[in-house]
Design a protein around this motif. Sequence first.
Motif, PDB file in Angstrom:
ATOM      1  N   VAL A  13       1.232  -1.305   0.555  1.00 44.62           N
ATOM      2  CA  VAL A  13       0.247   0.017   0.284  1.00 44.62           C
ATOM      3  C   VAL A  13       0.920   0.967  -0.041  1.00 44.62           C
ATOM      4  N   HIS A  17      -2.202   5.056  -2.338  1.00 52.14           N
ATOM      5  CA  HIS A  17      -3.579   4.580  -1.921  1.00 52.14           C
ATOM      6  C   HIS A  17      -4.026   4.960  -0.809  1.00 52.14           C
ATOM      7  N   ILE A  18      -3.462   5.616   0.367  1.00 51.48           N
ATOM      8  CA  ILE A  18      -4.164   6.025   1.679  1.00 51.48           C
ATOM      9  C   ILE A  18      -4.286   6.915   1.551  1.00 51.48           C
ATOM     10  N   SER A  20      -6.409   8.638  -1.477  1.00 46.49           N
ATOM     11  CA  SER A  20      -7.545   8.276  -2.383  1.00 46.49           C
ATOM     12  C   SER A  20      -8.452   6.904  -2.037  1.00 46.49           C
ATOM     13  N   TRP A  21      -8.067   7.146  -0.544  1.00 46.92           N
ATOM     14  CA  TRP A  21      -8.900   5.606   0.223  1.00 46.92           C
ATOM     15  C   TRP A  21      -9.977   6.340   0.578  1.00 46.92           C
ATOM     16  N   PRO A  22     -11.717   5.414   0.186  1.00 44.18           N
ATOM     17  CA  PRO A  22     -11.523   4.053  -0.370  1.00 44.18           C
ATOM     18  C   PRO A  22     -11.671   4.244  -1.393  1.00 44.18           C
ATOM     19  N   ARG A  23     -11.496   5.150  -3.223  1.00 47.83           N
ATOM     20  CA  ARG A  23     -10.962   5.223  -4.474  1.00 47.83           C
ATOM     21  C   ARG A  23     -10.340   4.087  -4.548  1.00 47.83           C
ATOM     22  N   GLU A  24      -9.248   3.803  -4.471  1.00 55.50           N
ATOM     23  CA  GLU A  24      -8.054   2.528  -4.713  1.00 55.50           C
ATOM     24  C   GLU A  24      -8.604   1.738  -3.446  1.00 55.50           C
ATOM     25  N   ARG A  25      -9.359   0.848  -3.364  1.00 56.04           N
ATOM     26  CA  ARG A  25      -9.761  -0.611  -2.597  1.00 56.04           C
ATOM     27  C   ARG A  25      -9.653  -1.133  -3.739  1.00 56.04           C
ATOM     28  N   VAL A  53      -7.259   2.015   6.547  1.00 55.19           N
ATOM     29  CA  VAL A  53      -7.371   1.305   5.643  1.00 55.19           C
ATOM     30  C   VAL A  53      -6.719  -0.196   5.986  1.00 55.19           C
ATOM     31  N   ASN A  56      -9.380  -2.450   6.846  1.00 57.04           N
ATOM     32  CA  ASN A  56     -10.592  -2.547   5.853  1.00 57.04           C
ATOM     33  C   ASN A  56     -10.096  -4.036   4.977  1.00 57.04           C
TER      34      ASN A  56
END
Length: 174
Positions: A13, A17-18, A20-25, A53, A56
């Motif tokens: 990660v 990613h962090i 843009s979370w949760p779009r990067e999920r 994250v 999740n």
Amino acid sequence: MLPTTTHSADVMVTARHIVSWPRERNSLIPADCWRSAQRVTFRLPAVRRAVPVCRNLARAWLDGQGIDDDDTRYPVLLVISELFTNAVQYSAGRRVTCRIWRSESLLHIEVHDRGGTASVPLMRSAGQSQEYGRGLALVAGSSSRWGRRTEDDDSCTVWAAIPLAAGVPHPMTP
């Protein structure tokens, strides 16, 4: 020790990613939620925003493993949150690694950081008015056993074993 005969997954990660979370999920979690991965490793930046994250990602792995019983899920997610938060707070390292795997009757969690501070994780007795100091007591109360290893390079691994609820099928069982 980690089992050697099972499938595993390693997830890196990034800070992107962090942020843009949760779009990067969906870019991190496979469609099958690691159904065939009996163990998984998450490597995340050592920042507070990485804690939810990591939780999740662990929740998605639990979904893929068919572990939907709250008597198992809640302690696992609590232990991951507490151990990961401690690693972020007390490590001078830039990354924290979380490993989760299952054996026949236990879920195993390890959180590893690069150390770099004089602080060693110790269980304390926090007073009612204290905001901090309860994390490892929560870990101890939520797991069947837990512990820590400090390596020669000052890195630290804190681990816990959580019993699987009765009736949770092993992925190798039909």
